[in-house]
Design a protein around this motif. Structure first.
Motif, short mmCIF file in Angstrom:
data_model
loop_
_atom_site.label_atom_id
_atom_site.label_comp_id
_atom_site.label_asym_id
_atom_site.label_seq_id
_atom_site.Cartn_x
_atom_site.Cartn_y
_atom_site.Cartn_z
N GLY A 162 0.82 -1.20 0.00
CA GLY A 162 0.00 0.00 0.00
C GLY A 162 0.85 1.26 0.00
O GLY A 162 0.53 2.25 -0.66
N PHE A 163 1.97 1.22 0.73
CA PHE A 163 2.90 2.35 0.72
C PHE A 163 3.47 2.58 -0.67
O PHE A 163 3.51 3.71 -1.17
CB PHE A 163 4.04 2.09 1.71
CG PHE A 163 5.16 3.10 1.62
CD1 PHE A 163 5.01 4.37 2.15
CD2 PHE A 163 6.35 2.76 0.99
CE1 PHE A 163 6.04 5.30 2.05
CE2 PHE A 163 7.38 3.68 0.89
CZ PHE A 163 7.22 4.96 1.42
N LEU A 164 3.86 1.49 -1.33
CA LEU A 164 4.39 1.61 -2.69
C LEU A 164 3.33 2.11 -3.66
O LEU A 164 3.61 2.89 -4.58
CB LEU A 164 4.92 0.26 -3.18
CG LEU A 164 6.11 -0.33 -2.43
CD1 LEU A 164 6.52 -1.65 -3.08
CD2 LEU A 164 7.29 0.62 -2.42
N LYS A 165 2.09 1.68 -3.46
CA LYS A 165 0.99 2.03 -4.37
C LYS A 165 0.71 3.52 -4.39
O LYS A 165 0.42 4.09 -5.45
CB LYS A 165 -0.27 1.25 -3.96
CG LYS A 165 -1.48 1.47 -4.85
CD LYS A 165 -2.64 0.61 -4.36
CE LYS A 165 -3.90 0.83 -5.19
NZ LYS A 165 -5.03 0.00 -4.71
N TYR A 166 0.80 4.16 -3.23
CA TYR A 166 0.41 5.57 -3.13
C TYR A 166 1.57 6.53 -2.93
O TYR A 166 1.37 7.75 -2.99
CB TYR A 166 -0.60 5.76 -1.99
CG TYR A 166 -1.95 5.19 -2.31
CD1 TYR A 166 -2.83 5.87 -3.15
CD2 TYR A 166 -2.35 3.95 -1.80
CE1 TYR A 166 -4.08 5.33 -3.47
CE2 TYR A 166 -3.60 3.42 -2.11
CZ TYR A 166 -4.46 4.12 -2.93
OH TYR A 166 -5.67 3.59 -3.25
N SER A 167 2.78 6.03 -2.70
CA SER A 167 3.90 6.92 -2.48
C SER A 167 4.33 7.60 -3.78
O SER A 167 4.52 6.97 -4.82
CB SER A 167 5.10 6.13 -1.91
OG SER A 167 6.24 6.96 -1.85
#
Length: 250
Positions: free
Chosen positions: A241-246
């Motif tokens: 999720g961090f990678l998806k929105y960062s």
């Protein structure tokens, strides 16, 4: 019966619903019904919807506020189309969305498909790179990250039945997709951007640290995994999720 049923929950969306309506009415593919459940809005959302006298638009006014998942279930109960797709009351499709998705579903004999979507601010201006439909989705890889977005996905209810949203989960869309993928081998990607998702600053999906517990319960309470297995998948989900929105990675 229409070929496609579009499912929309609406709650206090007067600011955006008209733009969403225009995006549906502009679809090149016209054999659809659009079932909107107004979830006891306090603004003038319903009066805006009622201005459009298209017989394909079906408005259901809930007598109480039940939340987005159950509002979708109310619409799903009424749906009669073979292909089920979802569009929230503040999101947007390009005119070729339904045409491309239905054509892809038929050509690929797909039970489930998903496309790219643009990630935008409240004015529909891109904020980070488009989310890309670049992988076949299975039950196994959906446990680690939810690649399926409601506004850019479609499933064949004639082949898999209607899949309803669970009660008691704040991550009801993820649980719904997991339940669907228990029944089929895979969902297929259509790598074309045909939808726009408004990333509100206050949206629940943006506050990852506040929903770690809710995501853990997806695995523990709804998938009935052990505590250790639930923690394992929650950690994967949080990292992905961090990678998806960062913006560092988009």
């Amino acid at each position: 019966m229409p070929e496609v049923s579009i499912i929309t929950p609406c709650y206090n969306c007067a600011q955006f619903i008209e733009e969403t309506i225009h995006s549906v009415l502009a679809q090149k593919f016209t054999d659809w019904e659009w079932i909107i459940t107004d979830d006891k809005s306090k603004d003038n959302s319903t009066s805006i919807i009622k201005k459009y006298q298209d017989p394909r638009i079906i408005l259901i006014e809930s007598k109480e506020n039940v939340g987005a998942g159950q509002a979708r279930n109310i619409a799903l109960e009424r749906a009669s189309g073979r292909y089920i797709t979802f569009l929230d009351a503040d999101d947007y499709w390009t005119p070729d969305f339904l045409e491309e998705m239905v054509g892809f579903m038929k050509k690929e004999k797909a039970e489930l498909a998903y496309s790219n979507y643009a990630r935008c601010d409240e004015n529909l201006s891109p904020t980070i790179a488009d989310f890309h439909a670049d992988k076949v989705v299975t039950f196994g890889n959906l446990l680690k990250t939810c690649r399926l977005s409601l506004l850019s996905s479609m499933y064949d209810s004639q082949r898999v039945g209607k899949i309803f949203f669970p009660k008691g989960s704040k991550r009801e869309d993820h649980v719904m997709w997991l339940n669907l993928l228990k029944k089929i081998p895979e969902g297929k990607p259509l790598p074309k951007t045909m939808a726009k998702y408004r990333m509100h600053a206050s949206s629940v999906s943006h506050k990852k640290t506040n929903i770690i517990k809710d995501q853990y319960l997806v695995y523990k309470d709804f998938m009935h995994f052990s505590t250790l297995k639930s923690l394992y998948y929650t950690a994967h989900w949080a990292f992905n999720g961090f990678l998806k929105y960062s913006k560092w990675f988009n």
